[in-house]
Every structure is written in C-alpha cells, then in structure tokens.
Design an enzyme around this catalytic site. Structure first.
Site, PDB file in Angstrom:
ATOM      1  N   GLU A 121     -21.835   2.046 -19.171  1.00 36.26           N
ATOM      2  CA  GLU A 121     -21.416   3.350 -18.672  1.00 36.26           C
ATOM      3  C   GLU A 121     -21.864   4.484 -19.600  1.00 36.26           C
ATOM      4  OE1 GLU A 121     -17.241   3.911 -18.270  1.00 36.26           O
ATOM      5  OE2 GLU A 121     -17.517   5.797 -17.209  1.00 36.26           O
ATOM      6  N   ASP A 122     -21.768   4.274 -20.874  1.00 33.70           N
ATOM      7  CA  ASP A 122     -22.015   5.375 -21.812  1.00 33.70           C
ATOM      8  C   ASP A 122     -23.443   5.431 -22.348  1.00 33.70           C
ATOM      9  OD1 ASP A 122     -19.418   5.906 -21.408  1.00 33.70           O
ATOM     10  OD2 ASP A 122     -18.713   5.444 -23.433  1.00 33.70           O
TER      11      ASP A 122
END
Ligand code: MN
Length: 562
Positions: A72-73
């Site tokens: 996600e990051d």
C-alpha cells in the site's frame, strides 16, 4: 525487532528465518520514511507483529503483519513479489489488509459518521471470510495506531477513537482478547473525554494501595487454609492473588448511567489464579470450586452476586468464578477465581487452546482460521452483534433502520416508528396507522434501534393527532406534524371564524349556496395559487382584518371552484 525475536525464540529455525526475511524486506521497502510521530516507519509493522506474537499468533500471520503496509505504501512493491518471496498464504493476508485499508481511506478525510463505521464493519466482515486472520492484523494495527494517536491532528484523533470504540474494541471483546480490548477502550476514552479521563484515572490510582493490602491479607489467609487441607497435599498448589482497579472506561460508562463512584461495588476486585507445580489429577474446574469453598469458609459471601462461568463459560470461552465476599476487615469485595489455563484464555481468547491443562500455542493456521470463521459468523449473525449496535446507539447520535426493501434510514437517537414514517414522506406520516417492526405489528410510538426493519401501514382514515407531538422526536417529523395539525385545526374551526363568515355571506349574496365552494381544498388553492398566501389560515385572517375584500376573494373562489 528484539522483543519480537524473543517472543518467537521457541519456534522452529525455518519459521524464525521467514520472520527475519519479512523484516528485512519491510525495512528495505519502507526505507527512510518516518511516521507522523517522527519514528522510522518500520517501527510500526514491527510493533504490530509484536502485539500479535504476544497473543501467540502463528508465524504466517506474523510475517504478513511485518509486510502489511508495504504494497500500500511503497509503489515499487507488488503483490506478485510478496507472493513469490513469501508464498500465497502470506500474500493473501497482505492483500486483505491492504484492501481493508483502502476501504477506510475512501472516507478518511471526512468527519466521523456512524453509518460509515457500520458499512466498513459489514464489508470488513464479508471480506474477512476469505482469510479471517486479517482481522487479527487489523486489530493489532489499530492498537498500535491508537498507542501513537497523539501525533495526529485532533479531528483525526477523535474520529479514530470513535471508530475504535465502536468497532475494534467490540471485535477484540468478541474474540475474547480482553487485554487488547481494555487497552483499546482506555486509549479511545483518553481522546474522547480527556478531562474526565485524567480526573478519574487519578481517583482510581488512589485505590491501588488498598487493593494491594487486601490482596496480601486475603492471599495469606487463603494460602494458610489451603495448606491445611489434606485433600490438596502433594499437588504443589499455589494461588497468586492480585488486585485490580476497574478500568477507567467502565467506570465512566457507569457514571454516565447515573451511578456514583461509591455505588460501584467492584471498583476494586481481586483475582485468584490457581497454579499447580505437579500435573494435577484434579481438573482445573474442580480446583476452582475447592478454592472457592475455602474462601467462603474464611469470609461471608453474598450469594446473590455469585456467577459460575466455570460451569457455564461465556460465549467467547471465558471461564472464572465470580464471588463477592464481605467482612469487617475487607469491606465488600469481588473475587474472581480461575486456573492458569483459564487465565490465558481470558486474556487471549480464541487464540489459545489447552488440552488436559497443557497450553497449545501458537495455534496453527487451519485451527485458528476455523475458530475465527466461527467467531466471524457470530458477529455477522444479527443477534450476536447486538452488542455492536448497542454501542452504536449509545455513542452515535443516530440509529440506522431499514425499509423492507433494504434502504437505510438514519434517524436521530430515540426516534420512533412515527419518525420513520415522516422521514419517508410527509404523507406517509399523515396517514400512518401502525408499524411493522422486524415483521411484528407495533404501535407508532415503538422506539427504534439500529438494525430494525420498519414498514409503515397506511390508512386513509388515519390523521395526525395532537399527542403525536409526544411521539415524534426528529426535527423533520415534528415540523411536518405541526403544519399538518394546524391545517386540521384551521379546517375544523373554519366556519366559526369571522373571515370565513364574511366570505360565505358574499357568496350567498351572489346566489351560491353550495358548501362545495367553501371546502378547505378550494380555499387552500385560492389562497396559495391566486392570492400568494401560504394557507387557508392566512386567507381567513386577512379577510377578517380587512386586508382582503370579501368580493375579491369570492371572485377567486368562483374562478377556481367552477
Ligand atoms: Mn498499518
């Protein structure tokens, strides 16, 4: 990472190797990025995995916890890569957690709304069916985020605290993880009611020395009695007696319900944990009753407060005997008695398993998944999630109800079936006769709770009643009802009003005897359409006060009425 390595020291070399690899991968992925608190980002996944390791969660889940924010990051990290390096089981969990984060991020910057929490909850649960262990990761993720909430702006603090209280704390409770739940509750409360939190914490802290003194007094006497019992000789039986102060959050809830501190009997309580140094031929449960017997021999008990969760465990597996003893030297005091194994279960819930007094941890993948799936089923089951909707009602200012077609209708807290009717349409409110709530015929003053399905039964004969003002709670319903009541009153009393009489005489003078022209419906139309007034009331009053000439109004009536 040091603490995590300690916690998994007992696991196989291959398992420890996987965790080291996951750590190295996450460290490389997150790189120099820092959290809002200023700490390196990697501290977050490590903390999440550590929380789970303390709960005895299996190794693939710990690996997924270490990796949970990478895809996600970090743009360069893909699911394919995670799958190639760590296998499909770990990747499925990372995928699940990422998906849930995205779900929440969709309304991250908006104000807190209970319906989003409810919607999240539902989607969460549906999604977690594919891999229930992602619930554990999200729970630990939330716990660590709550521990570091201080570095977020106040608006987000408040929102996260609300969500935690409404969703994550009940989830932890349902999974039987009482220590996680208590921590989540206290952290949320600290942000939701900071002043009360500080004041109450200080007050409760002052009880601690007395609790320790009581634990020591009762421990000494109880150990003496147990040592003198020939039946227990040779078991190496030991009791650990500790005191605990009721959690601040629970006390605050009781205060909100109108109780004062002195009325809460279990502000202080003792916990007796039974341990045996030898494998005991006597079952844990029996030992609990034996210790209870000795305790009741030393102090008088208040039998009406006795609860046997050993014989009848709670739904989440919790076992303990709860008794209240009373004496000049101790006052009134709640004591909980449980075995070491029961204690583990009380703290770790469905993550713990014991057979024949031997604890099995970590719980392996399939077994853990099976238990989580069952717990999940219970949460999705309407009855078991009562606790969740109760909290929503208590904290959110609104209740969420449904039409029979499944459309959600949000109403202010305390709303009744009548409010529901008006929120659909003012005309449905006007002719509401009865309601069907969750399939059962119910009066219009039935209070509504979240999750109820409401259908309004209309009748053309039904009319707004003045006492409905006592039933309707919502602003919208009350406004419409007030209008409708005034209209009805005006219509009923119309013939007695001077303005009406003036108009009637004018029409008679012109040879029109028909009452039809003086119907409310006609006058309303005249007032509204031809004269630009709001309603019949205004028309009649204007006639009476001479602001309108009866002749002109009669012209208008004849124009529309014929
Ligand atoms: Mn995270």
């Amino acid at each position: 990472m040091g603490r995590l390595r300690e916690l998994v020291a007992q696991r196989s070399a291959a398992e420890r190797e996987v965790l080291d690899q996951a750590f190295a991968f996450a460290l490389a992925a997150h790189g120099e990025v820092a959290r809002k608190s200023g700490e390196p980002f990697i501290t977050h996944p490590v903390a999440v995995a550590t929380i789970l390791a303390m709960q005895g969660v299996d190794t693939p889940t710990l690996a997924a916890a270490l990796l949970h924010d990478t895809v996600e990051d970090v743009d360069t990290v893909t699911f394919e890569e995670v799958e190639r390096l760590f296998g499909p089981e770990v990747c499925l969990m990372v995928r699940g957690v990422t998906r849930l984060s995205k779900l929440q991020a969709a309304h991250q910057d908006r104000a807190f709304e209970p319906d989003w929490v409810a919607e999240d909850l539902r989607q969460f649960m549906m999604y977690a069916r594919t891999e229930p262990r992602i619930l554990l990761i999200k729970l630990a993720d939330r716990l660590h985020n709550m521990r570091t909430l201080g570095s977020l702006p106040p608006r987000k603090q408040w929102k996260n605290a609300q969500e935690t209280l409404l969703f994550f704390a009940p989830l932890a409770a349902h999974l039987g993880m009482s220590d996680v739940r208590t921590e989540l509750m206290n952290l949320s409360w600290q942000y939701l009611a900071p002043q009360e939190f500080t004041a109450l914490r200080e007050e409760l802290e002052q009880l601690r020395p007395r609790g320790e003194a009581l634990a020591s007094l009762i421990g000494t006497q109880l150990r003496g009695a147990l040592a003198a019992d020939p039946l227990l000789a040779g078991l190496g039986l030991e009791v650990e007696v500790s005191s605990r102060v009721k959690s601040g959050w629970r006390v605050y809830q009781k205060q909100q319900q109108g109780m004062t501190l002195s009325e809460i009997v279990d502000l202080l309580s003792l916990r007796v944990i039974i341990k045996t140094s030898q494998p005991s031929p006597i079952a844990d449960a029996s030992l609990c009753y034996v210790v209870l017997g000795h305790l009741h021999g030393l102090w008088q008990s208040r039998t009406q407060h006795f609860k046997d969760y050993v014989g009848s465990p709670k739904r989440n597996g919790y076992q303990s005997l709860h008794t209240v003893i009373i004496g000049e030297d101790i006052g009134q005091l709640e004591v909980q008695i449980r075995s070491q194994a029961m204690h583990e279960v009380a703290q770790r819930g469905i993550l713990t398993s014991w057979q024949g007094g031997v604890l099995t941890r970590p719980l392996g993948g399939p077994q853990l998944t099976a238990r989580l799936t069952q717990a999940l089923g219970e949460i999705l089951d309407a009855n078991a999630s009562d606790a969740l909707s109760d909290m929503q009602e208590q904290l959110g200012a609104k209740v969420m109800t449904y039409t029979p077609q499944g459309k959600r209708i949000w109403l202010p807290k305390g709303s009744t079936a009548l409010d529901f009717a008006y929120s659909i349409h003012s005309n449905l409110g006007r002719h509401a006769a009865q309601a069907r709530v969750n399939g059962r015929l119910s009066p219009l003053d039935t209070p509504l709770r979240s999750g109820m399905v409401v259908e309004i039964i209309k009748s053309e004969e039904a009319q707004p009643q003045p006492e409905w003002m006592n039933i309707a709670v919502s602003q919208q319903a009350r406004e419409q009802l007030r209008l409708q009541l005034r209209e009805l009153r005006g219509w009923r009393n119309l013939p007695e009003q001077a303005g009406y009489q003036l108009l009637r005489q004018e029409l008679l003078a012109r040879g029109h005897r028909s009452q039809r022209l003086l119907q409310h419906k006609v006058l309303e139309a005249v007032a509204y359409k031809l004269l630009g007034l709001r309603n019949t009331d205004e028309l009649v009053i204007a006639l009476e006060e001479g602001r309108l000439v009866a002749g002109a109004v009669a012209d208008a009536v004849l124009e529309l009425g014929e």
